[in-house]
Design a protein around this motif. Structure first.
Motif, PDB file in Angstrom:
ATOM      1  N   ILE A  28       0.847  -1.191   0.000  1.00  0.00           N
ATOM      2  CA  ILE A  28       0.000   0.000   0.000  1.00  0.00           C
ATOM      3  C   ILE A  28       0.882   1.240   0.000  1.00  0.00           C
ATOM      4  O   ILE A  28       1.971   1.247   0.562  1.00  0.00           O
ATOM      5  N   SER A  29       0.386   2.289  -0.630  1.00  0.00           N
ATOM      6  CA  SER A  29       1.110   3.551  -0.620  1.00  0.00           C
ATOM      7  C   SER A  29       0.385   4.522   0.301  1.00  0.00           C
ATOM      8  O   SER A  29      -0.798   4.335   0.585  1.00  0.00           O
ATOM      9  N   ALA A  30       1.104   5.549   0.767  1.00  0.00           N
ATOM     10  CA  ALA A  30       0.492   6.510   1.682  1.00  0.00           C
ATOM     11  C   ALA A  30       1.250   7.823   1.672  1.00  0.00           C
ATOM     12  O   ALA A  30       2.395   7.892   1.208  1.00  0.00           O
ATOM     13  N   TYR A  53      -4.331   5.730   1.968  1.00  0.00           N
ATOM     14  CA  TYR A  53      -3.820   4.374   1.749  1.00  0.00           C
ATOM     15  C   TYR A  53      -4.381   3.807   0.458  1.00  0.00           C
ATOM     16  O   TYR A  53      -5.598   3.830   0.239  1.00  0.00           O
ATOM     17  N   THR A  54      -3.523   3.323  -0.367  1.00  0.00           N
ATOM     18  CA  THR A  54      -3.964   2.770  -1.644  1.00  0.00           C
ATOM     19  C   THR A  54      -3.287   1.429  -1.846  1.00  0.00           C
ATOM     20  O   THR A  54      -2.061   1.318  -1.721  1.00  0.00           O
TER      21      THR A  54
END
Lengths: 531, 500
Positions: free
Chosen positions: B177-179, B190-191
């Protein structure tokens, strides 16, 4: 930074503590008269006069400001009453009200962020909230200072506060805080990272344009959702807190961006206690004014008047014109009902108003109005009415009927007498006594006998008193008593005007007409009840 | 699966709306004290007891149905509490497992379902065991039918189905996840991101990459750490946890019904134990049809007052055959209000199937129990006091039928005696003419005396007794209205205490 420089810097930090010669508090004129006696909230005077409703509505939603202690502390000195009345007058300028309201909103946000910074566990997390709090604080103080400089203030209290604020915002300590905050915000807006999560750990790196995967995962599980009965899908909430795994991740992010985070560290340790204490106390205490004004503005909208009463601690000649029950007016204001205003006065030897007359004619409301007016005046607040002159009393006593209670095995009449006896133990000539419908739980004969005994005691005390009763004989007991009567429309005796007028009691009551209104007479009832 | 301990042929609804006068009646009869004794600090028992007590049954058969079940309960006290405990455990353990932030995680909802169902299986087995071993000790229709149903219906098929689903709902492996950093430096936006390498090689795949990366590994038994990770991990998995959780609902709803219906009887057992402890009498009342007019009591006492004083108190004996208007007058503190409460409370207790606080009690049932007690000043300020009293009277009359019972306590005293008497007289005469059962406590001498002059066989006049040394006896006996209420005694007593 060497030791000497650091010391010089630290002394700068304490600069905001400015000695202002005059400003002490926005609700107390000087430190001596801030020592006042707070009344206990269980004092029946608050529920009997519906003051608890007024104070409840005024302070509702503002619990964090702890205003009730101010509202439950009637003043005994005229100077502070006038100090507050002057501040209320300044607030008639809407610009001031707007400025203070938006200042308070920002200060609330600041407090919320600071609470997080103080109570949270992880350093970088605390520091993040700390930065946000300082940012809001700087904005709030600077705008209030700007706003106040454009407003024509007359009151001693607000003028000295403005002076205090000007000196504070121009201090180098405050200016430095402002610029450091801006720089840090800019730097942190550029951080973005990626986390790889496993059941037993995680890794962190800078973000490199990886593809969004959530859509695919959603599809895999959609078939399990049958859509019947209760829904167990979860709305994942954003929380302001952080668990230690998130904190660990944040630490790893800090290692990816070491420069920004080390600046944040020193900013955090150097600026502890940044908020000025007097400004914070001002923010709390000024709500006393804004809360009350917000409350009465609802009532003013329906055309009712408020005034600043003349308050005296020695003259028992009192008056009020076009006054009304504030709690009732506030309730009615939203419903397009009208409120009836009343006048009253006592002069010379007169001390006791005996209110009699038709039921549902506004007698109890009148008694409450009398008490409310004196109480609100003793807080330094504007009071309901076009004009008023009121007595700065020592204490208000009320005697309203209480509901029967099984825990009290003494019986109603005895209970009533015990409560009255307690009043006479504490009351003196500076007191105000308000009695509503006494001795209704016994026979008429007993009621008259007992009421006369009680009246004699009040006359002897020389206290101001309102007595509501259907035993109108009581209004003739002494030169100190004045009769006031609730009135009806002459053409239609069933119609109450809610006007209470100063005139001799006429002994008429109109119970029967109310019975008709509710269709409770014998012939109507026989029709109503179905077999 | 139905419990049917409260009604022969339907469920008891704990959420049912109470009659419009219910809150007034609770307040006037001080029923909170009674309900507290039934509940013993258990808020659930309190709410069920309140609903049952105030939702009066209006036919004699239904009352007997509950009396029979209650008699079984009194004969099997500890077993009933055991049954209740089983239902209670089912619901409480379900709640406990549900409790906390953990249920925000889809993974946890899955494992929770397993835990809940494991417990349910054990508890259902326990119920069946009780049914198998003890059904012969019970005589009431209610319990006989319940035990038979338990033996017939309970199989393991619910759990087999659920366990099958559990096996299919697992997801393993790491996710990206990216943030970004939001307020408070907390991760936001969050992705979920496409994984870069196969799961089993995730560490090596990271190490092989050029950009710097840092790793954190949980210690082995760090469960909360694992949950924290799965919070982030499972943001995309939310929808899938739904189906299995719904399977637990059916069994849960049965336990809830069992708990609610037993709660009423447990409340009765609690009260019965307390009263027996005082040595105070209680009996099963004899309910008569709606049309009859009878009130025969022997040593009927106000149960709330007894509980308040925490001891046995004396009661009153009233023989009111064919009477439907009872006027009670007499001394202050003579026990009039208490007497009135005992009448109302016993009526409610009888009509929910309970025992009553008396040596014996026979009365016709009613289709509405109403109280009109003198009130504290109306703090909503809508109107004056008399107006408020009449408004309440009007509300009552909107719901009254000829088979209702009305209890008045010092009504219409908010105006002067002459006018109060006139209003009371008109209302009482109308109610009397319709045959409605009325108990009226009053100080309005004019009112009471005028009715006494027209006394018929259907009226009864009672008076709170007063002995010559001013000591009250708290007995209500037959007697005509007297002129004074002896207020001067009380005045002398209170103000003398002050001056000496």
């Amino acid at each position: 930074m060497n030791v000497t420089e650091e010391r010089a810097y630290m002394s700068q930090l304490t600069l905001p503590r400015i000695e202002s010669a005059s400003y002490h508090s926005i609700v107390y004129r000087n430190s001596e008269n801030s020592i006042q006696k707070e009344r206990v909230k269980s004092d029946p005077v608050y529920s009997d006069l519906n003051l608890d409703q007024i104070i409840g509505s005024v302070t509702s939603g503002k619990e964090k400001y702890l205003l009730t202690s101010i509202y439950y502390t009637p003043l005994r000195d005229i100077e502070t009453v006038i100090y507050r009345q002057d501040i209320f007058r300044d607030f008639e300028d809407k610009k001031l009200l707007r400025a203070v309201t938006s200042f308070s909103e920002e200060m609330s946000t600041m407090r919320r962020y600071m609470h997080l910074a103080e109570t949270l566990k992880y350093l970088y997390h605390k520091e993040g909230w700390f930065l946000a709090a300082v940012d809001v604080y700087c904005t709030a103080v600077a705008s209030l200072d700007g706003d106040l400089s454009h407003i024509d203030l007359q009151s001693e209290g607000l003028r000295s506060f403005r002076e205090y604020l000007q000196v504070y915002t121009n201090s180098s300590g405050f200016q430095k805080l402002l610029s450091e905050t801006e720089n840090l915000k800019e730097e942190f807006s550029t951080v973005e990272y990626c986390v790889l999560l496993k059941r037993n750990g995680c890794s962190v790196k800078k973000y490199e344009n990886e593809i969004d995967y959530s859509d695919e995962v959603e599809k895999i599980f959609k078939k399990f959702n049958q859509g019947v009965e209760k829904e167990y899908g979860i709305k994942l909430q954003k929380s302001t807190g952080m668990n230690y795994v998130e904190a660990k991740i944040l630490e790893l992010v800090a290692r990816l961006y070491p420069g920004g985070f080390s600046k944040l560290d020193s900013y955090y340790t150097e600026n502890t206690g940044f908020a000025d204490k007097k400004i914070e106390v001002f923010n709390r205490e000024v709500q006393f004014y804004t809360a009350y004004l917000e409350y009465i503005s609802m009532v003013k909208q329906v055309g009712l008047n408020f005034c600043y009463p003349e308050v005296s601690a020695d003259k028992k000649s009192i008056y009020a014109e076009e006054t009304f029950d504030l709690a009732l007016a506030y309730k009615v204001a939203g419903k397009n009902d009208s409120v009836v205003c009343n006048d009253f006065f006592l002069k010379g030897e007169e001390r006791i108003i005996v209110v009699s007359g038709p039921n549902q004619g506004g007698k109890t409301t009148f008694a409450r109005t009398f008490g409310q007016l004196h109480y609100l005046a003793s807080l330094g607040c504007p009071v309901p009415g076009r004009r008023a002159g009121l007595y700065l009393y020592d204490r208000i006593f009320t005697h309203f009927e209480k509901q029967e209670n099984i825990k009290n095995l003494r019986g109603k009449l005895q209970d009533e007498l015990v409560r009255m006896n307690n009043i006479f133990k504490d009351a003196n000539s500076d007191s105000i006594i308000i009695m509503n419908e006494i001795f209704t739980s016994t026979t008429l004969k007993d009621g008259l006998f007992l009421s006369r005994e009680i009246m004699k005691k009040i006359i002897q005390l020389d206290a101001l008193c309102v007595l509501v009763t259907f035993m109108d004989e009581l209004s003739l007991l002494s030169r100190k008593t004045v009769s006031m009567v609730s009135t009806v429309v002459p053409e239609n005796p069933a119609l109450r005007t809610y006007k209470i007028v100063r005139k001799p009691a006429d002994g008429l009551a109109y119970a029967q007409s109310i019975a008709e209104k509710y269709r409770l007479t014998y012939p109507l009832l026989k029709e109503r009840i179905h077999s | 699966m139905n419990v049917f301990l409260m009604y022969k042929d339907r469920d008891f609804n704990p959420e049912q709306p109470l009659p419009p006068q219910a809150e007034t009646v609770v307040q006037d009869l001080e029923l909170d004290t009674l309900l507290k004794a039934m509940a013993r600090d258990d808020t659930f028992l309190l709410s069920i007891s309140k609903t049952a007590l105030l939702s009066s049954l209006t036919d004699v058969q239904s009352i007997h149905y509950r009396q029979d079940v209650l008699k079984d309960c009194l004969n099997n006290n500890s077993l009933i509490r055991e049954l209740y405990g089983v239902a209670f455990d089912a619901i409480e353990s379900e709640k406990k497992i549900y409790f906390g932030l953990l249920s925000k995680y889809p993974d946890i909802i899955l494992s929770r379902s397993i835990k809940v169902l494991t417990i349910f299986v054990e508890l259902l087995k326990h119920l069946r065991k009780i049914a198998d071993e003890h059904s012969s000790d019970f005589k009431s229709h209610g319990f006989t039918a319940l035990f038979a149903m338990l033996q017939r219906e309970l199989s393991d098929e619910y759990f087999n189905t659920v366990q099958y689903h559990l096996k299919t709902l697992r997801l393993r492996g790491g996710v990206w996840i990216s943030a970004r950093l939001g307020e408070g430096n907390k991760g936001v936006h969050y992705t979920l991101r496409k994984p870069l390498a196969k799961d089993k090689n995730w560490i090596r795949s990271i190490l092989g990459k050029k950009p710097p990366s840092f790793t954190y590994t949980l210690s082995e038994r760090d469960e909360s750490g694992a949950r924290a990770l799965s919070d982030l991990r499972d943001r995309g998995l939310n929808a899938s946890a739904n189906a299995l959780a719904q399977a637990t609902d059916h069994i849960l709803s049965f336990f809830s019904a069992l708990r609610s219906e037993l709660a009423f009887y447990v409340g009765c057992l609690n009260l019965h134990e307390t009263l027996s402890g005082y040595g105070a009498p209680s009996c099963f009342p004899l309910p008569l049809g709606l049309q009859e007019r009878k009130h025969l009591t022997k040593e009927l006492y106000d149960v709330s007052l007894a509980l308040q004083m925490d001891k046995k108190i004396s009661g009153n004996t009233v023989q009111a055959e064919h009477i439907h208007l009872v006027i009670i007058t007499g001394a202050n503190r003579g026990g009039k209000s208490t007497f009135l409460r005992s009448i109302g409370t016993a009526q409610l207790m009888m009509q929910c199937g309970m025992f009553v606080p008396a040596e014996s009690f026979t009365a016709n049932i009613t289709d509405g129990i109403f109280t009109h007690f003198k009130r504290e000043e109306d703090s909503s300020m809508k109107s004056g006091k008399l107006d408020e009293e009449l408004r309440r009277m009007n509300d009552i009359l909107n719901n009254v039928t000829t088979n209702s019972i009305l209890l008045f306590n010092e009504s219409f005293a908010a105006t002067n005696e002459r006018e109060g008497s006139e209003i009371a007289r008109q209302i009482t005469r109308a109610l009397y003419a319709k045959g409605i059962k009325v108990f009226f406590v009053t100080h309005l001498f004019d009112f009471a005396e005028s009715l006494y002059r027209e006394k018929t066989d259907n009226m009864l006049f009672l008076r709170a007794e007063r002995q010559s040394d001013t000591k009250r006896t708290f007995r209500i006996l037959e007697g005509k209205p007297l002129q004074t209420s002896f207020g001067d005694d009380v005045y002398a007593e209170v103000f003398r205490a002050d001056t000496t």
